[in-house]
Design a protein around this motif. Structure first.
Motif, PDB file in Angstrom:
ATOM      1  N   GLN A  69       0.843  -1.143   0.028  1.00 40.48           N
ATOM      2  CA  GLN A  69       0.099  -0.116  -0.056  1.00 40.48           C
ATOM      3  C   GLN A  69       1.015   1.201   0.072  1.00 40.48           C
ATOM      4  O   GLN A  69       2.005   1.398   0.727  1.00 40.48           O
ATOM      5  N   VAL A  70       0.731   2.217  -0.742  1.00 42.43           N
ATOM      6  CA  VAL A  70       1.340   3.210  -0.864  1.00 42.43           C
ATOM      7  C   VAL A  70       0.634   4.511  -1.265  1.00 42.43           C
ATOM      8  O   VAL A  70      -0.616   4.457  -1.645  1.00 42.43           O
ATOM      9  N   ARG A  71       1.064   5.711  -0.731  1.00 41.35           N
ATOM     10  CA  ARG A  71       0.341   6.862  -1.101  1.00 41.35           C
ATOM     11  C   ARG A  71       1.498   7.983  -1.602  1.00 41.35           C
ATOM     12  O   ARG A  71       2.774   7.967  -1.168  1.00 41.35           O
ATOM     13  N   VAL A  72       1.363   8.768  -2.632  1.00 38.16           N
ATOM     14  CA  VAL A  72       2.125   9.809  -3.222  1.00 38.16           C
ATOM     15  C   VAL A  72       1.920  11.229  -2.897  1.00 38.16           C
ATOM     16  O   VAL A  72       0.613  11.315  -2.740  1.00 38.16           O
ATOM     17  N   GLN A  73       2.559  12.022  -1.944  1.00 38.58           N
ATOM     18  CA  GLN A  73       2.174  13.140  -1.688  1.00 38.58           C
ATOM     19  C   GLN A  73       3.211  14.422  -2.332  1.00 38.58           C
ATOM     20  O   GLN A  73       4.537  13.821  -2.046  1.00 38.58           O
ATOM     21  N   THR A  74       3.077  15.416  -2.652  1.00 39.61           N
ATOM     22  CA  THR A  74       3.441  16.200  -3.546  1.00 39.61           C
ATOM     23  C   THR A  74       3.616  17.469  -2.874  1.00 39.61           C
ATOM     24  O   THR A  74       2.671  17.995  -2.506  1.00 39.61           O
TER      25      THR A  74
ATOM     26  N   TYR B   1       1.053  17.520   0.070  1.00 40.01           N
ATOM     27  CA  TYR B   1       1.776  17.134   1.411  1.00 40.01           C
ATOM     28  C   TYR B   1       1.064  17.796   2.508  1.00 40.01           C
ATOM     29  O   TYR B   1       1.033  18.632   2.531  1.00 40.01           O
ATOM     30  N   ILE B   2       0.757  16.726   3.372  1.00 39.76           N
ATOM     31  CA  ILE B   2       0.078  17.318   4.744  1.00 39.76           C
ATOM     32  C   ILE B   2       0.673  16.273   5.828  1.00 39.76           C
ATOM     33  O   ILE B   2       0.696  14.992   5.650  1.00 39.76           O
ATOM     34  N   ARG B   3       1.556  17.030   6.719  1.00 39.58           N
ATOM     35  CA  ARG B   3       2.318  16.094   7.615  1.00 39.58           C
ATOM     36  C   ARG B   3       1.330  15.197   8.456  1.00 39.58           C
ATOM     37  O   ARG B   3       1.753  13.979   8.482  1.00 39.58           O
ATOM     38  N   SER B   4       0.420  15.639   9.192  1.00 37.25           N
ATOM     39  CA  SER B   4      -0.529  14.803   9.938  1.00 37.25           C
ATOM     40  C   SER B   4      -0.899  13.365   8.937  1.00 37.25           C
ATOM     41  O   SER B   4      -1.168  12.339   9.459  1.00 37.25           O
TER      42      SER B   4
ATOM     43  N   ALA C 183       0.336  12.262   6.186  1.00 37.13           N
ATOM     44  CA  ALA C 183       1.411  11.395   6.071  1.00 37.13           C
ATOM     45  C   ALA C 183       1.659  10.434   7.125  1.00 37.13           C
ATOM     46  O   ALA C 183       2.241   9.260   6.969  1.00 37.13           O
ATOM     47  N   ILE C 184       1.710  11.070   8.307  1.00 35.05           N
ATOM     48  CA  ILE C 184       2.058  10.112   9.757  1.00 35.05           C
ATOM     49  C   ILE C 184       1.075   9.169   9.912  1.00 35.05           C
ATOM     50  O   ILE C 184       1.350   8.146   9.905  1.00 35.05           O
ATOM     51  N   ARG C 185      -0.278   9.347   9.471  1.00 36.09           N
ATOM     52  CA  ARG C 185      -1.411   8.679   9.787  1.00 36.09           C
ATOM     53  C   ARG C 185      -1.137   7.582   8.595  1.00 36.09           C
ATOM     54  O   ARG C 185      -1.539   6.311   9.016  1.00 36.09           O
ATOM     55  N   HIS C 186      -0.805   7.921   7.350  1.00 36.08           N
ATOM     56  CA  HIS C 186      -0.544   6.623   6.527  1.00 36.08           C
ATOM     57  C   HIS C 186       0.483   5.694   6.846  1.00 36.08           C
ATOM     58  O   HIS C 186       0.317   4.525   6.533  1.00 36.08           O
ATOM     59  N   LEU C 187       1.669   6.358   7.391  1.00 36.75           N
ATOM     60  CA  LEU C 187       2.834   5.628   7.997  1.00 36.75           C
ATOM     61  C   LEU C 187       2.335   4.443   9.079  1.00 36.75           C
ATOM     62  O   LEU C 187       2.596   3.517   9.168  1.00 36.75           O
ATOM     63  N   GLU C 188       1.468   5.106   9.896  1.00 32.97           N
ATOM     64  CA  GLU C 188       1.009   4.500  11.130  1.00 32.97           C
ATOM     65  C   GLU C 188       0.183   3.099  10.430  1.00 32.97           C
ATOM     66  O   GLU C 188      -0.116   2.203  11.220  1.00 32.97           O
TER      67      GLU C 188
ATOM     68  N   LEU D  91      14.168  17.375   5.498  1.00 34.68           N
ATOM     69  CA  LEU D  91      13.179  18.183   6.012  1.00 34.68           C
ATOM     70  C   LEU D  91      11.909  17.132   6.365  1.00 34.68           C
ATOM     71  O   LEU D  91      11.491  17.164   7.386  1.00 34.68           O
ATOM     72  N   ARG D  92      11.637  16.374   5.462  1.00 37.75           N
ATOM     73  CA  ARG D  92      10.604  15.329   5.660  1.00 37.75           C
ATOM     74  C   ARG D  92      10.909  14.315   6.812  1.00 37.75           C
ATOM     75  O   ARG D  92      10.039  14.289   7.675  1.00 37.75           O
ATOM     76  N   ALA D  93      12.081  13.935   6.919  1.00 38.81           N
ATOM     77  CA  ALA D  93      12.559  13.067   8.009  1.00 38.81           C
ATOM     78  C   ALA D  93      12.230  13.643   9.381  1.00 38.81           C
ATOM     79  O   ALA D  93      11.668  13.092  10.333  1.00 38.81           O
ATOM     80  N   ALA D  94      12.477  15.130   9.534  1.00 38.01           N
ATOM     81  CA  ALA D  94      12.176  15.760  10.427  1.00 38.01           C
ATOM     82  C   ALA D  94      10.792  15.864  10.839  1.00 38.01           C
ATOM     83  O   ALA D  94      10.588  15.653  12.162  1.00 38.01           O
ATOM     84  N   GLU D  95      10.107  16.183   9.767  1.00 37.24           N
ATOM     85  CA  GLU D  95       8.538  16.330   9.969  1.00 37.24           C
ATOM     86  C   GLU D  95       7.961  15.107  10.344  1.00 37.24           C
ATOM     87  O   GLU D  95       6.944  15.240  11.233  1.00 37.24           O
TER      88      GLU D  95
END
Length: 238
Positions: free
Chosen positions: A98-103, A114-117, A119-124, A148-152
């Motif tokens: 399962q994958v999502r692309v955010q730009t 790209y929305i940080r929260s 992205a984190i929900r997808h990862l979880e 930057l994304r790693a920090a976010e």
């Protein structure tokens, strides 16, 4: 099975690496091998974010040079990363991931903004998130975007998959006496002007205390070896 040493990682893959030996375009055999290893990481419980470069199609500063306005050339480079992001996403889906692309530049017809929260929900949820279009700003490299994304997303480490197997004291192709480092500090990288990442990316990773592991993508299995704690390539940290 041993547990991974990193729970969440940001994998940075250069565009040139995705091109394989051809150097330009996309090598789907290479991308397929990378996808298989990313799938292993996900199955092992690792949350994976990915940033891809665009150099296999266009490098803003290098290809635009003095023939184009820099911002426009950089925007073209961001679009190149979007092409790569979609290609990697498609191959991952073919492998059952399962994958999502955010730009960072909105293109809602083909990717999420790209929305940080989000992205984190997808990862979880165990989805791989591919971050395209760099930071969305000119004058910043995709290495800087990766940090930057790693920090976010609060990544435990940045995995730099490149065409070289570690950090050297000099260019090993030009200097036979170049020494490979197993570990090095951010300060040493900056002081010696080593070509690991650009100085902005290195400073940002240092400020946020995110370890960076640089290794060769020639053997994609190295990605899995790194997340499982095997000593591969070079570790950059304080």
């Amino acid at each position: 099975m041993e547990k991974p040493v990193y729970g969440r990682v940001l994998l940075k893959i250069s565009g040139e690496a995705l091109a394989g030996d051809a150097g330009r375009g996309l090598d789907f055999d290479v991308i397929g091998q990378v996808a298989q290893v990313i799938k292993k990481c996900v199955e092992a419980g690792v949350q994976v974010g990915v940033v891809v470069g665009g150099g296999n199609f266009w490098r803003g500063l290098k290809d635009g040079g003095d023939r184009m306005e820099r911002s426009r050339a950089d925007h073209m480079g961001m679009l190149a990363t979007a092409i790569n992001s979609l290609a990697v996403a498609d191959v991952l889906e073919q492998h059952g991931v399962q994958v999502r692309v955010q730009t960072a530049i909105e293109m809602r017809a083909v990717a999420e903004p790209y929305i940080r929260s989000k992205a984190i929900r997808h990862l979880e949820k165990g989805r791989v998130v591919i971050f395209g279009c760099g930071t969305g700003n000119p004058f910043f490299s995709t290495d800087t975007a990766a940090v930057l994304r790693a920090a976010e997303i609060d990544a435990d480490a940045i995995l730099l998959a490149k065409n070289i197997d570690g950090v050297y004291s000099a260019d090993p192709k030009k200097d036979a006496n170049a020494v490979k480092y197993d570990a090095i500090t951010y300060d040493e990288v900056l002081a010696q002007h080593l070509q690991v990442m650009d100085s902005t990316a290195t400073s940002l990773s240092m400020d946020n205390k995110i370890p960076v592991v640089l290794f060769a993508l020639k053997d994609p299995e190295n990605i899995f070896r790194v997340v499982m704690g095997e000593k591969i390539g070079t570790v950059i940290q304080d």
